[in-house]
Design a protein around this motif. Structure first.
Motif, short mmCIF file in Angstrom:
data_model
loop_
_atom_site.label_atom_id
_atom_site.label_comp_id
_atom_site.label_asym_id
_atom_site.label_seq_id
_atom_site.Cartn_x
_atom_site.Cartn_y
_atom_site.Cartn_z
N LYS A 121 0.83 -1.20 0.00
CA LYS A 121 0.00 0.00 0.00
C LYS A 121 0.87 1.26 0.00
CE LYS A 121 -3.89 -2.08 2.46
NZ LYS A 121 -4.63 -2.12 3.74
N ASP A 122 1.90 1.25 0.83
CA ASP A 122 2.82 2.39 0.87
C ASP A 122 3.50 2.60 -0.48
OD1 ASP A 122 2.18 2.75 3.52
OD2 ASP A 122 4.02 1.84 4.30
N GLN A 123 3.88 1.49 -1.12
CA GLN A 123 4.53 1.56 -2.42
C GLN A 123 3.59 2.19 -3.45
OE1 GLN A 123 5.31 -2.20 -4.31
NE2 GLN A 123 7.00 -1.38 -5.51
N ALA A 124 2.32 1.79 -3.43
CA ALA A 124 1.35 2.35 -4.38
C ALA A 124 1.18 3.85 -4.16
CB ALA A 124 0.01 1.64 -4.24
N LEU A 125 1.13 4.27 -2.91
CA LEU A 125 1.01 5.70 -2.61
C LEU A 125 2.24 6.47 -3.09
CD1 LEU A 125 -0.51 5.63 0.99
CD2 LEU A 125 -1.64 6.34 -1.10
N LEU A 126 3.41 5.89 -2.87
CA LEU A 126 4.64 6.56 -3.30
C LEU A 126 4.73 6.64 -4.82
CD1 LEU A 126 7.17 5.08 -0.72
CD2 LEU A 126 6.31 7.43 -0.83
N ILE A 127 4.26 5.61 -5.50
CA ILE A 127 4.27 5.64 -6.96
C ILE A 127 3.32 6.74 -7.46
CG2 ILE A 127 3.54 4.35 -9.01
CD1 ILE A 127 4.76 1.85 -7.66
N ASP A 128 2.15 6.87 -6.83
CA ASP A 128 1.23 7.95 -7.20
C ASP A 128 1.87 9.32 -6.99
OD1 ASP A 128 -0.75 6.22 -7.97
OD2 ASP A 128 -1.90 6.38 -6.10
N GLN A 129 2.52 9.49 -5.85
CA GLN A 129 3.19 10.76 -5.57
C GLN A 129 4.29 11.02 -6.60
OE1 GLN A 129 4.61 10.49 -1.55
NE2 GLN A 129 2.69 11.20 -0.66
N GLN A 130 5.03 9.99 -6.93
CA GLN A 130 6.11 10.14 -7.91
C GLN A 130 5.54 10.56 -9.26
OE1 GLN A 130 8.13 6.49 -8.86
NE2 GLN A 130 9.94 7.54 -9.60
N ASN A 131 4.43 9.95 -9.68
CA ASN A 131 3.82 10.31 -10.97
C ASN A 131 3.33 11.75 -10.96
OD1 ASN A 131 4.35 7.80 -12.06
ND2 ASN A 131 2.36 6.97 -11.48
N LYS A 132 2.73 12.18 -9.83
CA LYS A 132 2.26 13.56 -9.74
C LYS A 132 3.43 14.54 -9.81
CE LYS A 132 -1.90 12.58 -7.08
NZ LYS A 132 -2.57 12.70 -5.76
N ILE A 133 4.50 14.21 -9.13
CA ILE A 133 5.68 15.09 -9.13
C ILE A 133 6.30 15.14 -10.54
CG2 ILE A 133 8.04 15.31 -8.27
CD1 ILE A 133 6.97 14.31 -5.56
N LYS A 134 6.32 13.99 -11.22
CA LYS A 134 6.85 13.98 -12.59
C LYS A 134 6.02 14.86 -13.51
CE LYS A 134 9.22 9.52 -12.77
NZ LYS A 134 9.22 8.17 -13.38
N SER A 135 4.69 14.75 -13.41
CA SER A 135 3.85 15.57 -14.29
C SER A 135 4.00 17.05 -13.94
CB SER A 135 2.39 15.14 -14.20
OG SER A 135 1.85 15.42 -12.94
N GLU A 136 4.11 17.36 -12.65
CA GLU A 136 4.32 18.75 -12.25
C GLU A 136 5.66 19.27 -12.76
OE1 GLU A 136 4.83 21.18 -8.08
OE2 GLU A 136 3.44 19.48 -8.11
N THR A 137 6.68 18.42 -12.69
CA THR A 137 8.00 18.80 -13.19
C THR A 137 7.95 19.06 -14.69
OG1 THR A 137 9.06 17.46 -11.48
CG2 THR A 137 10.40 18.05 -13.38
N ASP A 138 7.24 18.19 -15.42
CA ASP A 138 7.11 18.38 -16.86
C ASP A 138 6.39 19.69 -17.18
OD1 ASP A 138 8.40 15.99 -17.29
OD2 ASP A 138 6.55 14.83 -17.60
N GLN A 139 5.33 20.00 -16.42
CA GLN A 139 4.61 21.25 -16.63
C GLN A 139 5.51 22.45 -16.36
OE1 GLN A 139 1.22 20.97 -14.06
NE2 GLN A 139 0.02 19.74 -15.51
N LEU A 140 6.30 22.36 -15.30
CA LEU A 140 7.20 23.47 -14.97
C LEU A 140 8.28 23.64 -16.04
CD1 LEU A 140 7.56 22.97 -11.12
CD2 LEU A 140 6.34 24.81 -12.30
N LYS A 141 8.77 22.53 -16.57
CA LYS A 141 9.76 22.62 -17.65
C LYS A 141 9.17 23.28 -18.88
CE LYS A 141 12.69 18.69 -16.37
NZ LYS A 141 13.12 17.32 -16.72
N GLU A 142 7.92 22.94 -19.19
CA GLU A 142 7.25 23.57 -20.33
C GLU A 142 7.06 25.06 -20.09
OE1 GLU A 142 6.21 22.56 -23.42
OE2 GLU A 142 7.42 20.78 -22.95
#
Length: 125
Positions: A56-77
């Protein structure tokens, strides 16, 4: 006959003692085996709960990682856009109200009234 009877009685007493000892040993072995088995079962159940919690913790961390990646991509754009003249011009117009040379701004009085009403509602909240 009494001698033979005595021997038979001694043998049966001896056999009875041996059986009692064997029975005690068997009980001790069964008790130890049961304790070991129960401790193994308890350990396995505890590990299963731990694994489920970690998944369960792993799934939550993966979700957080995906959100941070998309936010990083938006900031790069946004960084890429911010270096373009069109983006700088757009931001200057929207946020600072700047205009080009020889450009005229027309204001709709109805929009002014609506904006003032919405500003006053936001301030009261």
């Amino acid at each position: 006959m009494s001698e033979q009877r005595r021997r038979n009685m001694n043998r049966s007493k001896s056999n009875l003692r041996k059986r009692k000892r064997a029975h005690k040993r068997l009980n001790i072995i069964l008790t130890i085996t049961t304790v070991i088995f129960l401790s193994l079962v308890f350990t396995l159940i505890k590990q299963r709960f731990t694994i489920n919690n970690l998944k369960k913790d792993q799934a939550l961390l993966i979700d957080q990682q995906n959100k941070i990646k998309s936010e990083t991509d938006q900031l790069k754009e946004e960084i890429k856009k911010s270096n373009s003249l069109e983006y700088i011009e757009q931001r200057a117009r929207e946020e600072l109200g700047m205009i080009k040379k020889d450009e005229k701004i027309y204001v709709n009085p109805e929009n002014l009234n609506n904006n003032q009403e919405s500003d006053s509602q936001e301030n009261s909240n």
